[in-house]
Design an enzyme around this catalytic site. Structure first.
Site, PDB file in Angstrom:
ATOM      1  N   SER A  88       0.827  -1.200   0.000  1.00 49.60           N
ATOM      2  CA  SER A  88       0.000   0.000   0.000  1.00 49.60           C
ATOM      3  C   SER A  88       0.863   1.252   0.000  1.00 49.60           C
ATOM      4  O   SER A  88       1.786   1.384   0.810  1.00 49.60           O
ATOM      5  CB  SER A  88      -0.902  -0.015   1.240  1.00 49.60           C
ATOM      6  OG  SER A  88      -1.655   1.168   1.294  1.00 49.60           O
ATOM      7  N   CYS A 128      -7.769   1.030  13.403  1.00 49.41           N
ATOM      8  CA  CYS A 128      -9.043   0.356  13.154  1.00 49.41           C
ATOM      9  C   CYS A 128      -9.696  -0.068  14.470  1.00 49.41           C
ATOM     10  O   CYS A 128     -10.899  -0.193  14.551  1.00 49.41           O
ATOM     11  CB  CYS A 128      -8.837  -0.875  12.278  1.00 49.41           C
ATOM     12  SG  CYS A 128      -7.524  -0.689  11.093  1.00 49.41           S
TER      13      CYS A 128
HETATM   14  C1  LIG Z   1      -2.423  -0.423   6.565  1.00 52.82           C
HETATM   15  C2  LIG Z   1      -2.405  -1.893   6.431  1.00 52.82           C
HETATM   16  C3  LIG Z   1      -3.320  -2.549   5.590  1.00 52.82           C
HETATM   17  C4  LIG Z   1      -4.392  -1.806   4.857  1.00 52.82           C
HETATM   18  O1  LIG Z   1      -3.898  -1.015   3.819  1.00 52.82           O
HETATM   19  P1  LIG Z   1      -4.848   0.135   3.202  1.00 52.82           P
HETATM   20  O2  LIG Z   1      -4.071   0.640   2.043  1.00 52.82           O
HETATM   21  O3  LIG Z   1      -5.013   1.158   4.278  1.00 52.82           O
HETATM   22  O4  LIG Z   1      -6.117  -0.517   2.812  1.00 52.82           O
HETATM   23  C5  LIG Z   1      -3.228  -3.916   5.482  1.00 52.82           C
HETATM   24  N1  LIG Z   1      -2.290  -4.614   6.143  1.00 52.82           N
HETATM   25  C6  LIG Z   1      -1.398  -4.025   6.951  1.00 52.82           C
HETATM   26  C7  LIG Z   1      -0.373  -4.842   7.636  1.00 52.82           C
HETATM   27  C8  LIG Z   1      -1.421  -2.641   7.132  1.00 52.82           C
HETATM   28  O5  LIG Z   1      -0.548  -2.067   7.941  1.00 52.82           O
END
Ligand SMILES: *Cc1c(COP(=O)(O)O)cnc(C)c1O
Length: 394
Positions: free
Chosen positions: A198, A323
């Site tokens: 991401s 979250c």
């Molecule tokens: C932030 C995160 C996600 C989610 O990514 P987004 O781009 O915010 O949907 C998934 N897995 C981990 C380990 C993260 O830190």
């Protein structure tokens, strides 16, 4: 302001902002259009694909652009589950401290008849490869283990788990959202079949990410529609966002080792300073750990109050993951490593980057010490602990 919450999101780099703004101004065509203005956008898109792929040791055709890490996690599991269904293999192996994008998706597939085994995460925040091996069965279609945990920063033995999966001929998905751009990640060396990343976790824009799918693995669409991403993910591509992601990633890996060493030194100073607080403990192994992650439990306090008072002092931190804040349950990650509820509630995560100065590090240590002492001053739990009505755990 001292920003120590880079595991939640990062500030976009200047270079990434520049790329994004330039493209929004000059390259706003639809990459699927045949005229030059559209084809220019297509070129930008494909260059970004090559750049992203090369950073993780993949081929460009193995990269699917998504709206972020959550979508990539969902699509990887969906694809593996579809293959499993076709072959009558309805068993998935994962771990108890995965991100909710993985855990909640697995819950969904349980309702569709899949069986899920969550292997234990030990007190040190590490998964044991041999336990993954033991959990794999004849009917296992997928193993999903995160590269580095987003709360406690522990780096998993991905390469060894990957080897086990290769030998057992089971698909291996890795949520590498916290790892890509922070530590070396290579899908070949690490024996990874599917990988999620991401942009906003490595100084790129929010709402952009990618899924690596090893050549030959059939991909299942999560979003139906047009034939974008070679029919694997519908929707007009976010060209400026994708190009900015590629720029941020190139930047992040350019001085990766040097930066990691710099950040680790500051992390270690923070850990040493906070350890001086009585009845506290570091969460997660100190050695196999992301360069920027500090995570502590302080007995007798509430993490939320700690965060609010740190905010008053200009420090942005986190307790558990973004979250979970807002819910009363303590972090599932801290519970998974064996912290009891009371202790898990008093947690603090600091996730730093190279921008934090030595003076700021000392200010953070001093501030956390003050705030923990202040909160303990009127905590009924702390009073019971001090009076011997309850026993100290830490
Ligand atoms: C932030 C995160 C996600 C989610 O990514 P987004 O781009 O915010 O949907 C998934 N897995 C981990 C380990 C993260 O830190």
């Amino acid at each position: 302001m001292i920003y120590a919450d880079n595991a939640a999101t990062t500030k976009m780099s200047k270079a990434a902002i520049d790329v994004m703004c330039t493209l929004m101004n000059s390259c706003w065509g639809n990459p699927s259009s045949l005229y030059t203005h559209g084809q220019k956008a297509k070129e930008v898109l494909e260059k970004a694909r090559e750049e992203v792929a090369s950073v993780i040791g993949a081929g460009a055709r193995e990269i699917i652009f998504t709206s972020g890490g959550s979508e990539a996690d969902n699509q990887a599991i969906l694809s593996a589950a579809a293959i499993g269904k076709r072959k009558g293999k309805l068993h998935i192996v994962s771990t108890a401290f995965e991100h909710h994008a993985v855990l909640h998706t697995l819950e969904k597939f349980k309702k569709e008849g899949f069986e899920v085994t969550l292997v234990d995460v030990h007190e040190d925040g590490l998964v044991r490869p041999e336990e993954v091996e033991k959990a794999i069965r004849e009917d296992t279609c997928l193993v999903s283990v995160m590269y580095a945990n987003n709360e406690i920063g522990t780096i998993q033995p991905i390469r060894q788990i990957g080897e086990i999966c290769r030998r057992a001929k089971v698909l291996f998905h890795v949520d590498a959202v916290q790892a890509v751009g922070h530590i070396p990640v290579n899908v070949e060396d690490d024996n990874i079949d599917m990988l999620s990343a991401s942009a906003h976790k490595f100084h790129g824009p929010k709402g952009v990410g990618f899924l690596y799918m090893k050549k030959g693995i059939p991909v299942k669409n999560l979003i139906e529609g047009g034939a974008q991403e070679r029919g694997r993910r519908a929707g007009t591509e976010n060209v400026p966002g994708i190009a900015a992601m590629a720029e941020a990633l190139k930047e992040a890996v350019r001085d990766l080792d040097k930066n990691a060493a710099l950040i680790s030194a500051k992390r270690d100073r923070l850990i040493a300073g906070l350890k001086e607080i009585p009845h506290s403990a570091v969460n997660g192994d100190e050695e196999h750990r992301l360069p920027g992650n500090v995570n502590f439990c302080f007995e007798g306090i509430e993490g939320e109050s700690l965060l609010l008072l740190l905010d008053d002092k200009g420090i942005c931190a986190s307790s558990g993951s973004a979250c979970t804040s807002g819910s009363l349950d303590p972090s599932h990650v801290l519970l998974a490593i064996g912290r009891v509820h009371d202790v898990a509630h008093g947690s603090l995560r600091l996730s730093i980057n190279e921008e934090i100065t030595d003076e700021e590090v000392e200010y953070v240590i001093k501030s956390v010490k003050e705030v923990v002492e202040y909160l303990r001053g009127f905590s009924p739990i702390w009073r019971d602990l001090v009076n011997g009505k309850k026993e100290f755990i830490l």
